[in-house]
Design a protein around this motif. Structure first.
Motif, PDB file in Angstrom:
ATOM      1  N   GLY A 165      25.033  12.247 -13.759  1.00 31.23           N
ATOM      2  CA  GLY A 165      24.698  13.372 -14.609  1.00 31.23           C
ATOM      3  C   GLY A 165      24.374  14.657 -13.884  1.00 31.23           C
ATOM      4  O   GLY A 165      24.600  15.747 -14.411  1.00 31.23           O
ATOM      5  N   SER A 204      28.857  11.589 -17.072  1.00 30.59           N
ATOM      6  CA  SER A 204      27.406  11.527 -16.930  1.00 30.59           C
ATOM      7  C   SER A 204      26.972  10.261 -16.209  1.00 30.59           C
ATOM      8  O   SER A 204      25.993  10.274 -15.465  1.00 30.59           O
ATOM      9  N   ALA A 208      27.764  15.520 -15.543  1.00 30.90           N
ATOM     10  CA  ALA A 208      27.536  15.753 -16.971  1.00 30.90           C
ATOM     11  C   ALA A 208      28.231  17.043 -17.383  1.00 30.90           C
ATOM     12  O   ALA A 208      28.423  17.949 -16.571  1.00 30.90           O
ATOM     13  N   ASP A 266      24.493  19.700 -19.831  1.00 31.02           N
ATOM     14  CA  ASP A 266      24.375  18.522 -20.705  1.00 31.02           C
ATOM     15  C   ASP A 266      24.388  18.969 -22.168  1.00 31.02           C
ATOM     16  O   ASP A 266      23.593  18.519 -22.989  1.00 31.02           O
ATOM     17  N   ASP A 275      24.141  12.849 -21.073  1.00 34.83           N
ATOM     18  CA  ASP A 275      23.276  12.400 -19.993  1.00 34.83           C
ATOM     19  C   ASP A 275      21.998  11.897 -20.669  1.00 34.83           C
ATOM     20  O   ASP A 275      21.890  11.885 -21.886  1.00 34.83           O
TER      21      ASP A 275
END
Length: 392
Positions: A139, A134, A143, A147, A152
């Protein structure tokens, strides 16, 4: 008499200037920020390819004010307020929320640590996130899918109290408690987080825990009480959970111009009386990464992660996600960089759609944190970016 009055005025002015000078020497306020945008290509967003401008890929576009006042004896008052915005449109990142990224005030002491109150990032993210893709790969494409584990910067917590210890022999700890703010039900909407970080020479290790308690009275997740929360094609069937728990650990080792790292995370969506799913939903992720500094101004990074969901809620062929990420980074100066990002993700198996239990659908890929709700209509998704960022 006139000369005497003039003398007294001069002395008073000089004294005032001395006091002001002393005050300014002991306190400061800094304006800071970042701007970032890239030309982006996605081969499949909900069934169609797309070329567009996307901001905040390497760094989030934001500005902020950070202040510190020395109170003496090794203690200082601190504050930080930070606002995100869309560089391509000029719009605020969150309507009706000026300092959406963070806004806190607190005390910092060399011996006793730091205590802050306000809207803040979690210790879970602060101590573990910087050691994962991330941060090291960015990110947007590095990520973990959607996520899913919050590593992130998507989760920020309102009404939070955070205490962070000083660093002892490379080891530091941090804890958070955030109030839900609901009369008669203090647990709803509250947040708990704790993390440890160890840094010693080439070795960095972090581990953290986060629990978000849902305050929603409907089937969604109440972000007003628990801070921002990322919804994606991976978890859209589980956002009615009464609580979300995340565990993660990461370790990096640097030698010469190379940094190698590995990370793991465990995410659980816990059902409640208002949930539209019945069994706990679990996502486990493992990842590896590497960064190589080719020259003082140019480096490259690469990462791989594998995310697997458990079989529950009528899903027998549980979802699986393979993601490959690349990043190239060239510094034009200390503050200005050019970058390129590439990532590919492949999804297989099944998951729940946004209608929860009974809405079993094919798992859809969502690269990093850039395609959360624009998943591919096929099993694969590719994202490529070419961008520029300036830090001020």
């Amino acid at each position: 008499m006139r000369n005497a009055r003039q003398c007294r005025h001069a002395l008073a002015l000089a004294a005032g200037m001395t006091i002001a000078g002393a005050a300014s020497a002991q306190s400061n306020v800094t304006l800071y920020g970042m701007v970032d945008s890239a030309i982006t290509y996605v081969n499949n967003q909900n069934g169609a390819s797309n070329v567009y401008l996307r901001q905040g890929n390497l760094y989030a576009s934001k500005w902020g004010l950070r202040g510190r006042e020395d109170l003496g004896g090794g203690t200082a008052a601190i504050f930080d307020v930070q606002a995100g915005f869309d560089l391509n449109t000029g719009a605020a990142a969150s309507a009706g929320q000026l300092f959406n990224r963070q806004a806190f005030v607190g005390l910092q002491d060399k011996k006793f640590g730091t205590a802050t109150i306000g809207r803040q990032y979690t210790p879970y993210y602060q101590f573990v996130g910087p050691l994962t893709g991330s941060s090291l790969l960015t990110g947007a494409t590095g990520a973990h899918p959607g996520d899913i584990d919050g590593l992130d910067t998507t989760i920020r917590i309102n009404n939070a109290i955070v205490y962070t210890t000083p660093t002892y022999a490379g080891l530091q700890a941090s804890v958070m408690y955030a109030f839900g703010g609901l009369a008669g039900s203090t647990g709803k909407g509250s947040t708990i987080s704790a993390a440890l970080r160890y840094d010693n020479g080439p070795v960095s290790v972090g581990a953290g825990y986060l629990r978000l308690n849902n305050a929603a009275t409907t089937t969604g997740f109440d972000s007003a009480s628990t801070g921002s929360f990322s919804t994606s094609v991976l978890n859209q069937g589980y956002v009615s959970a009464r609580a979300l728990e995340q565990w993660a650990a990461a370790a990096n080792y640097s030698f010469g111009n190379v940094t190698l790292g590995a990370n793991v995370s465990h995410v659980t969506y816990l059902p409640g009386s208002r949930s539209i799913f019945t069994d706990s939903a679990i996502f486990n992720t493992v990842g590896v990464l590497g960064v190589y500094k080719v020259t003082p101004v140019f480096d490259v990074g690469a990462g791989y992660s594998f995310t697997a969901a458990t079989s529950a809620n009528g899903v027998t062929d549980s979802a699986r996600y393979h993601q490959f990420s690349l990043r190239e980074y060239y510094r034009l100066s200390k503050r200005t960089v050019l970058y390129a990002l590439q990532a590919y993700q492949h999804a297989s198996g099944q998951t729940l759609g946004k209608n929860g239990a009974g809405n079993i659908i094919a798992a859809s890929p969502a690269v990093g944190d850039s395609q959360n709700l624009t998943g591919s209509s096929t099993s694969g998704q590719f994202v490529g970016m070419l961008g520029m960022a300036v830090i001020f």
